[in-house]
Scaffold this active site. Structure first.
Site: not given
Length: 370
Positions: A100, A189, A236, A327
């Site tokens: 990524q 971001y 993404r 998670r």
């Protein structure tokens, strides 16, 4: 037990996956302080290699875009060599892994930049605070926190440097043995800062309407695809997220524009963060999956508060081609087995999610305890 759709093979562009369980990118801060991947990272990823695809933790393409203590980068030969040890371990375990590619933009503290301001499309600070570097002599467990600052608005030279950094990052990922790359255009971001109207107030060709605000994304994709075939490039996105001061005036239109860019480029997949229940991110009032599907005919990975059953239902209904889990992978290296056999999931110790070394990272056993 979930139906077999979750465990059936799927093609994400040129990447052939044996099942539709994707390991989502999880920043775990186990690289060195110089942002070089470590041997324990190879162990960590290899433990999880039976999923359909591993998406690496966010990996910075440029020192200007690195604002996370002990997160990895991919801009030096030393980093490339260290990542090669990780991808070799994953491949030896039978897995597939993409890198990524990440630039944090305005979410970098000056502490990481020698006191210089971070860069962003517009001089608007992020909301909230983030981890700061550990001061010399500080051996406390938790990292200090500091608020985000007002960034410097990017000029033409800054944009050109960022695009070159993405191209170099993609080339380095290829040399490091990754099976492809995922462009991080989500979570507030740099690319997301260009995409969303609340954070992009530019009046040049990179701002204004949705066509202007998606221009930087399209150019990043072009730069990356100059080094890696587009059928090995995903991205993404989180067009409905408002975390860290994000927000867009028309997420439907933004999602459609993103999908059209992905379609034109022939990308391998789009990784959509659209939670089905509020948790780490809020569940959107108006989901945009249908807007993405209308504009983009490639594979879609869904992400956000799924379990095995809901993931299987979404795949069976054509709402996703695969589902990523973040998670749950922290404490369950054998997540695929646990899902397949309907075994209970272990709980993560979040005191060690972003700090520490082996503890809370590679010491979680599989269900059998081995």
């Amino acid at each position: 037990m979930p139906a077999e759709s979750l465990f059936s093979p799927v093609s994400l562009g040129a990447i052939e996956c044996p099942n539709r369980i994707v390991m989502a990118p999880l920043t775990r801060a186990r690289a060195t302080e110089q942002h070089v991947p470590t041997e324990m990272m190879a162990d960590y990823y290899a433990m999880r290699a039976d999923c359909g695809l591993i998406v690496s933790e966010a990996t910075a393409v440029d020192p200007l875009g690195m604002g996370w203590y002990r997160a990895p980068g991919i801009w030096t030969q030393e980093m490339v060599d260290a990542w090669r040890r990780v991808t070799d371990a994953v491949h030896e375990a039978g897995g597939r892994m993409v890198c990524q590619l990440w630039h944090m933009g305005r979410l970098v503290l000056p502490d990481y930049l020698g006191g210089e301001l971070p860069i962003a499309p517009s001089a608007i600070a992020g909301e909230g605070e983030t981890f700061a570097p550990r001061p010399a002599g500080d051996d406390s467990h938790f990292l200090p926190m500091k608020p985000y600052v007002v960034p410097r608005e990017m000029d033409a030279a800054d944009i050109a440097r960022a695009l070159e950094s993405y191209a170099i990052g993609a080339a380095n990922a290829r040399r490091a043995g990754f099976d492809g790359v995922e462009i991080h255009a989500a979570n507030g971001y740099l690319i997301d800062q260009f995409l969303q109207s609340k954070t992009n107030h530019r009046t040049d060709g990179y701002g204004g309407d949705v066509n202007g605000r998606t221009r930087f994304l399209a150019e990043v994709i072009g730069a990356v695809c100059s080094e890696i075939a587009p059928d090995r490039v995903g991205m993404r996105v989180s067009p409905t997220s408002e975390r860290k001061g994000m927000g867009d005036e028309n997420p439907d239109a933004l999602t459609g524009a993103i999908g059209s860019i992905a379609q034109k480029a022939g990308m391998a997949y789009v990784h959509l963060i659209e939670p089905i229940a509020s948790g780490f991110m809020e569940k959107p009032d108006r989901p945009v999956m249908d807007k993405l599907r209308a504009a983009y005919s490639g594979a879609v990975i869904q992400n956000g508060s799924f379990d095995a059953q809901t993931a299987d239902e979404f795949i069976a209904a054509g709402q996703a081609d695969a589902v990523s889990f973040g998670r749950p992978y922290i404490a369950n290296p054998d997540l695929v087995t646990r899902f397949r056999q309907s075994l209970p999931l272990a709980e993560a110790d979040f005191d060690y999610a972003y700090v520490g070394d082996e503890k809370g990272y590679i010491d979680y056993p599989d269900y059998a305890g081995s």
